[in-house]
Write an enzyme that holds these catalytic residues in place. Structure first.
Site, short mmCIF file in Angstrom:
data_model
loop_
_atom_site.label_atom_id
_atom_site.label_comp_id
_atom_site.label_asym_id
_atom_site.label_seq_id
_atom_site.Cartn_x
_atom_site.Cartn_y
_atom_site.Cartn_z
N VAL A 1 40.25 50.03 38.42
CA VAL A 1 40.32 48.59 38.13
C VAL A 1 41.28 47.85 39.06
CG1 VAL A 1 40.87 46.88 36.35
CG2 VAL A 1 39.66 48.98 35.73
N LYS B 1 49.27 41.22 22.80
CA LYS B 1 49.79 40.38 23.90
C LYS B 1 48.63 39.73 24.65
CE LYS B 1 50.91 42.20 28.11
NZ LYS B 1 50.29 41.49 29.24
N ASN B 2 47.57 40.52 24.94
CA ASN B 2 46.49 40.00 25.77
C ASN B 2 45.50 39.14 25.00
OD1 ASN B 2 47.81 41.14 27.87
ND2 ASN B 2 46.43 42.88 28.10
N CYS C 1 52.86 41.36 36.91
CA CYS C 1 53.11 42.74 37.33
C CYS C 1 52.75 42.93 38.80
CB CYS C 1 52.20 43.68 36.55
SG CYS C 1 52.78 43.96 34.90
N ARG D 1 51.45 36.38 35.46
CA ARG D 1 50.11 36.10 36.01
C ARG D 1 49.28 35.29 35.04
NH1 ARG D 1 46.00 37.51 39.31
NH2 ARG D 1 43.95 37.67 38.33
N ARG E 1 58.30 42.62 28.44
CA ARG E 1 57.20 41.65 28.55
C ARG E 1 56.09 41.95 27.54
NH1 ARG E 1 54.43 41.83 33.66
NH2 ARG E 1 53.15 40.38 32.49
N ARG F 1 46.52 40.49 43.21
CA ARG F 1 45.97 39.88 41.98
C ARG F 1 45.23 38.59 42.39
NH1 ARG F 1 48.91 41.79 37.53
NH2 ARG F 1 47.22 41.05 36.24
N PRO F 2 44.11 38.70 43.10
CA PRO F 2 43.42 37.49 43.56
C PRO F 2 42.90 36.66 42.38
CG PRO F 2 42.06 39.41 43.91
CD PRO F 2 43.39 39.92 43.48
N ILE F 3 42.60 35.41 42.68
CA ILE F 3 42.05 34.54 41.62
C ILE F 3 40.73 33.91 42.09
CG2 ILE F 3 44.26 34.04 40.50
CD1 ILE F 3 44.29 31.37 42.05
N ASP F 4 40.09 34.58 43.09
CA ASP F 4 38.86 34.00 43.65
C ASP F 4 37.76 33.83 42.60
OD1 ASP F 4 39.07 36.90 43.78
OD2 ASP F 4 37.05 36.87 44.60
N LEU F 5 37.66 34.76 41.65
CA LEU F 5 36.58 34.66 40.64
C LEU F 5 36.84 33.47 39.69
CD1 LEU F 5 36.12 38.45 39.79
CD2 LEU F 5 34.88 37.06 41.48
N ASP G 1 45.22 49.72 31.30
CA ASP G 1 46.57 49.51 30.73
C ASP G 1 47.10 50.73 30.01
OD1 ASP G 1 45.97 46.02 29.79
OD2 ASP G 1 46.33 47.02 31.71
C1 EPZ Z 1 44.01 41.23 32.19
O1 EPZ Z 1 44.55 40.92 33.46
C2 EPZ Z 1 45.18 41.79 31.39
N1 EPZ Z 1 46.21 40.77 31.25
C3 EPZ Z 1 45.74 43.02 32.11
O2 EPZ Z 1 46.78 43.54 31.29
C4 EPZ Z 1 44.63 44.07 32.24
O3 EPZ Z 1 45.13 45.16 32.98
C5 EPZ Z 1 43.43 43.46 32.96
O4 EPZ Z 1 42.99 42.25 32.29
C6 EPZ Z 1 42.26 44.43 33.02
O5 EPZ Z 1 41.90 44.79 31.71
C7 EPZ Z 1 46.04 39.81 30.29
O6 EPZ Z 1 45.04 39.77 29.60
C8 EPZ Z 1 47.15 38.82 30.13
P1 EPZ Z 1 41.25 41.10 35.68
P2 EPZ Z 1 43.66 40.09 34.53
O7 EPZ Z 1 41.05 39.72 36.13
O8 EPZ Z 1 42.86 39.07 33.82
C9 EPZ Z 1 40.27 41.72 40.24
C10 EPZ Z 1 48.88 44.47 30.83
O9 EPZ Z 1 49.44 45.51 31.21
N2 EPZ Z 1 40.11 40.26 40.29
O10 EPZ Z 1 40.31 41.70 34.69
O11 EPZ Z 1 44.57 39.66 35.61
C11 EPZ Z 1 41.74 42.11 40.04
O12 EPZ Z 1 42.41 42.12 41.28
C12 EPZ Z 1 48.12 43.61 31.83
O13 EPZ Z 1 48.87 44.05 29.64
C13 EPZ Z 1 39.62 39.69 41.45
O14 EPZ Z 1 39.32 40.37 42.43
O15 EPZ Z 1 42.72 41.25 35.09
C14 EPZ Z 1 41.62 43.48 39.44
O16 EPZ Z 1 41.43 44.43 40.47
C15 EPZ Z 1 48.19 44.16 33.24
N3 EPZ Z 1 39.48 38.33 41.50
C16 EPZ Z 1 40.36 43.39 38.60
O17 EPZ Z 1 39.63 42.24 39.07
C17 EPZ Z 1 39.80 37.53 40.43
O18 EPZ Z 1 39.63 36.30 40.53
C18 EPZ Z 1 40.63 43.19 37.11
O19 EPZ Z 1 41.38 42.03 36.97
C19 EPZ Z 1 40.30 38.14 39.26
C20 EPZ Z 1 40.45 39.51 39.21
#
Ligand code: EPZ
Length: 422
Positions: A326, A22-23, A116, A92, A396, A121-125, A304
């Site tokens: 995480v 999926k990912n 989820c 997301r 999902r 779930r910020p997107i600042d990065l 996950d």
């Molecule tokens: C991906 O989500 C996966 N989803 C998630 O899988 C997985 O849990 C996650 O990576 C971590 O491995 C997909 O690939 C579609 P992150 P993503 O950005 O990209 C913080 C599942 O169950 N963060 O690595 O959203 C965030 O809040 C799903 O299959 C910021 O602070 O995860 C979190 O605490 C759930 N600012 C941490 O980083 C940002 O701009 C990890 O998030 C982005 C993220």
């Protein structure tokens, strides 16, 4: 809303083939927007997140068709860069459509991502990385508008190895002028899968799977035929299904190294796991407590798999600790597991699990995708009947989950909301 009805206590046994990840497919579908040529993808899982992403691509102007389980995309000329809010809010992952649409059309409008409910779930990065490439970003009324006459290569340091931010920036950088470096990049196998897919279309990306990824800007991409890597989280979930039911399973189409952190931990808990090339053999037995499971970015223990592992440890001999590093607040399964007799206490990022002899069937709600899967696992082992509501969360990320488990000997069925017997 549909529910799962499970009669627990049966040992699972048999063989199952793991489908595409999926990912991987979600960022790869976004990446398909970068070309106007034909894109063919094999081993696509039949899950609702894929259906949502395909609806979004169709809204953008992509023609979609299937030849058996081969997905065919013809992006042609896209006719909008605005993603419908209803679809954006469903998942997301839609946020990493920004990169490809900026690369292809120079502008994009998205609403803040849904998905989820596992903490903020910020997107600042994502936005910081795109801004450093010359993207003008306007955030207002829950929407993000981004525009870039030209994208400039940039040297980007991620504060956290965010999977989505790494993927978004990688895709935005493909048509940028010059080269882009992403430092402290996420190293998940799905990032390597995305790199391989994009390079097969003619991109010039190196370093996925390491801390630093280099993307050299190109002018165009061509057509591609690509096969996804298998889903390591679905595989890990089924490993625990064998363990928690004291059953014996053979999982085919697995890349064992993608699961190393999980198999090592589960072996510590007494689960017998051995591998042969792309096959995992699993045999359950008595479960030992594990002093600490700490979730970390890859190659650490995957967040996950945290909820599913907690279900297993509720039945261990002794006390275990899980630390979720995480995501904030990714313990939504705890309240539901306690309804089934589990003994868990949460303090901040830590959950302490006191093993019990048996769980009891109960009526529970799936709060999100992986917590929902964890409740299915608990129900497979529990004494009596477990009814799981809100199972759309599980659909999902798990293709026909109840059918797979039935094939392996579980007594589980999907019932409609109108079925007032449950
Ligand atoms: C991906 O989500 C996966 N989803 C998630 O899988 C997985 O849990 C996650 O990576 C971590 O491995 C997909 O690939 C579609 P992150 P993503 O950005 O990209 C913080 C599942 O169950 N963060 O690595 O959203 C965030 O809040 C799903 O299959 C910021 O602070 O995860 C979190 O605490 C759930 N600012 C941490 O980083 C940002 O701009 C990890 O998030 C982005 C993220």
């Amino acid at each position: 809303m549909e529910k799962f009805v499970i009669s627990g206590g049966l040992n699972l046994s048999g063989k199952i083939r793991i489908k595409g990840a999926k990912n991987s497919i979600l960022p790869i579908l976004a990446g398909s927007l970068l070309t106007s040529e034909r894109v063919e993808i094999k081993d696509v899982p039949d899950i609702s997140d894929v259906k949502v992403m395909l609806k979004i691509l169709e809204c953008l102007g992509v023609r979609i068709s299937w030849k058996e389980d081969l997905l065919i995309l013809e992006p042609g000329s896209l006719y909008t860069s605005e993603i419908p809010e209803t679809l954006m809010c469903e998942m997301r992952s839609s946020i990493f459509l920004m990169g490809p649409l900026l690369g292809r059309l120079g502008k994009v409008k998205v609403s803040y991502p849904g998905g989820c409910d596992i903490g903020p779930r910020p997107i600042d990065l994502h936005l910081k990385g795109l801004a450093s490439m010359g993207v003008k970003i306007l955030e207002e009324n829950g929407c993000v508008q981004a525009e870039a006459k030209t994208l400039r290569g940039s040297d980007i340091h991620l504060d956290f190895p965010s999977v989505g931010a790494t993927e978004n920036i990688m895709m935005a950088a493909i048509y940028a002028e010059g080269s882009t470096l992403i430092h402290n990049a996420a190293k998940e196998p799905e990032i390597i899968d995305l790199q391989n897919f994009l390079n097969k279309m003619g991109a010039k990306i190196k370093g996925a799977g390491t801390d630093t990824i280099k993307i050299e800007g190109v002018k165009s991409l061509n057509d591609v035929n690509y096969t996804l890597i298998p889903d390591r989280i679905v595989a890990g979930t089924l490993v625990i299904a064998a363990a928690i039911t004291r059953g014996e399973l053979i999982l085919e189409n697995v890349i064992p190294e993608h699961l190393e952190a999980v198999t090592a931990k589960l072996q510590e808990a007494g689960v017998e796991i051995w591998e042969e090339q792309d096959t995992l053999h699993v045999r359950g037995g008595n479960i030992k407590a594990i002093q600490s499971v700490r979730t970390l970015p890859y190659p650490g223990f995957p967040t996950d798999m945290q909820a599913q592992t907690m279900s297993l440890l509720t039945l261990a001999k002794g006390n275990s600790t899980i630390i979720e590093n995480v995501f904030d607040g990714r313990f939504s399964q705890v309240g539901e597991l306690k309804k089934m007799g589990a003994r868990i206490s949460v303090q901040g990022r830590s959950a302490i699990i006191q093993g019990v002899d048996q769980l009891k069937g109960a009526v529970v709600n799936a709060p999100d995708l992986r917590a929902g899967a964890a409740l299915v696992l608990a129900g497979l082992s529990a004494q009596g009947q477990t009814i799981i509501k809100e199972i759309h969360h599980i659909d999902r990320g798990y293709e026909k989950f109840e059918e797979i488990l039935q094939q392996l000997g579980a007594n589980i069925k999907r019932v409609g909301a109108q079925d007032e017997n449950f």
